[in-house]
Write a protein that holds these residues in place. Structure first.
Motif, mmCIF file in Angstrom:
data_model
loop_
_atom_site.group_PDB
_atom_site.id
_atom_site.type_symbol
_atom_site.label_atom_id
_atom_site.label_comp_id
_atom_site.label_asym_id
_atom_site.label_seq_id
_atom_site.Cartn_x
_atom_site.Cartn_y
_atom_site.Cartn_z
ATOM 1 N N PRO A 5 -32.152 -93.749 -43.854
ATOM 2 C CA PRO A 5 -32.233 -95.199 -43.568
ATOM 3 C C PRO A 5 -31.049 -96.003 -42.665
ATOM 4 O O PRO A 5 -30.073 -95.597 -43.011
ATOM 5 C CB PRO A 5 -32.776 -95.972 -45.054
ATOM 6 N N ILE B 126 -39.942 -102.435 -43.828
ATOM 7 C CA ILE B 126 -39.627 -100.961 -43.970
ATOM 8 C C ILE B 126 -40.518 -100.534 -42.908
ATOM 9 O O ILE B 126 -41.950 -100.627 -43.333
ATOM 10 C CB ILE B 126 -39.488 -100.427 -45.364
ATOM 11 N N VAL C 275 -35.872 -95.164 -49.606
ATOM 12 C CA VAL C 275 -35.087 -96.536 -49.489
ATOM 13 C C VAL C 275 -35.165 -97.159 -50.735
ATOM 14 O O VAL C 275 -34.164 -97.889 -51.033
ATOM 15 C CB VAL C 275 -36.027 -97.392 -48.371
#
Length: 382
Positions: free
Chosen positions: A248, A191, A97
């Protein structure tokens, strides 16, 4: 994400230095003179906020006691923690990410939280936040936030360090990321490695992430209040793998309710020095003490056990065992405890339901009436 290796050292010299010498020595004696304090994190603060009446957890966390080790010494270990596979998978996803200078992460923030604003370009800022110790890193983060706000440019702060005082004890918190928008807004990014299936993730996991992110927002607000033009956003961005892939995807999460609850509950916490002063002299939780001495020290601090503790506290199994042994109604849940008022034991509640002798108490009268109605409903027909 929560499995990212923390960069906060086990010993927080800044945390100790900010406390009065007498209190610092007292807390060191409680956890063991040779044991470095375990720092508070957002997950621990969220758990504290969920149960502000538990003086036991507040003192142990304030003193930096490792509750996992303590629970093992008491013979009631809790099955907390992630598998090594989950940690590796989570770290791999977070690195993906944040690759290419966080380009994908900034794109997700822009798409979900600022679609009408200027799109982040390839020259987005990613300042170096390294410094000596948590206090130094917190100061470096505050400086980076100030510079990014003044510059009015997209900025990604990777694992910044935020400071928040809780019950007289400083806590240093490390979110996955904070993004500074060109308009001066600051956004917390969480995250996580659990998936979003068809745009939705497990509600319980999202709730836990929201409570954790709310702690970061509170800490950001403290810094934003000192800078003109800066503001901490109450909508955080949750980034997870899409469906069953490693790609993601993201979803905005409004944490205003969690923030308000967390702030109110943290303000209700008894200050650590008051809890430490109430503990009898000679007691402690250090590894140099026997299991019996540790158990006596734990028993000397008032707890507020509830079944919800099983998902958030390493001492929950020990506290549950003691609550059951004492016949406390708290073992049945907070809602039951609240309904029973002055009746604090299961035996007392059953006695109130069994006869009108205690019916002067409105709660006892209601229990007795409920028992009569139940018996009437269960009578055989005919």
């Amino acid at each position: 994400m929560s499995s990212y290796p923390p960069s906060v050292p086990p010993q927080s010299s800044a945390q100790q230095a900010s406390q009065p010498t007498g209190l610092r020595q007292r807390l060191a004696d409680l956890r063991g003179p040779a044991v470095p304090p375990r720092p508070l994190d957002a997950r621990a603060l969220a758990a504290l906020a969920a149960n502000p009446g538990c003086g036991r957890r507040a003192l142990l966390d304030g003193a930096g006691v490792d509750k996992t080790v303590l629970a093992e010494a008491l013979g009631s270990p809790a099955p907390f923690g992630q598998s090594q596979f989950a940690i590796v998978r989570g770290n791999s996803f977070e690195a993906k990410v944040k690759s290419d200078g966080g380009a994908e992460l900034l794109r997700l923030v822009h798409a979900h939280l600022d679609p009408g604003g200027e799109a982040p370009g390839p020259d987005a800022r990613v300042p170096d936040l390294s410094a000596a110790g948590p206090e130094g890193r917190a100061a470096r983060t505050a400086l980076a936030l100030r510079e990014a706000t003044a510059a009015g440019a997209w900025t990604l702060l990777d694992h910044p360090m935020l400071a928040l005082e809780v019950a007289g004890t400083p806590a240093y918190l490390e979110p996955d990321a904070v993004v500074v928008h060109p308009d001066g807004r600051w956004t917390v990014v969480e995250i996580k490695s659990f998936p979003m299936i068809d745009g939705a993730a497990d509600a319980a996991k999202v709730g836990a992430a929201a409570r954790q992110a709310a702690v970061y927002v509170l800490a950001l607000e403290r810094t934003a209040g000192k800078l003109p033009g800066a503001r901490a956003g109450h909508t955080v961005l949750l980034v997870c793998p899409k469906d069953f892939s490693n790609l993601p995807t993201a979803s905005p999460v409004d944490v205003r309710r969690e923030r308000a609850v967390t702030r109110r509950q943290l303000e209700r916490l008894t200050r650590v020095e008051e809890l430490a002063a109430a503990l009898p002299a000679g007691l402690g939780f250090g590894p140099e003490r026997t299991a019996e001495e540790r158990a006596a020290a734990v028993a000397a601090v008032e707890a507020a056990y509830a079944p919800e503790c099983l998902a958030a506290c390493e001492l929950a199994f020990h506290c549950r065992e003691k609550a059951r042994a004492a016949d406390e109604v708290t073992a049945l849940g907070r809602s039951v405890r609240g309904e029973l008022g002055a009746l604090t034991t299961v035996e007392g509640a059953l006695a109130a339901a069994a006869g009108p002798g205690a019916a002067e108490d409105p709660t006892a009268a209601a229990l007795y009436r409920a028992a009569l109605l139940r018996a009437e409903a269960l009578e055989p027909v005919g």
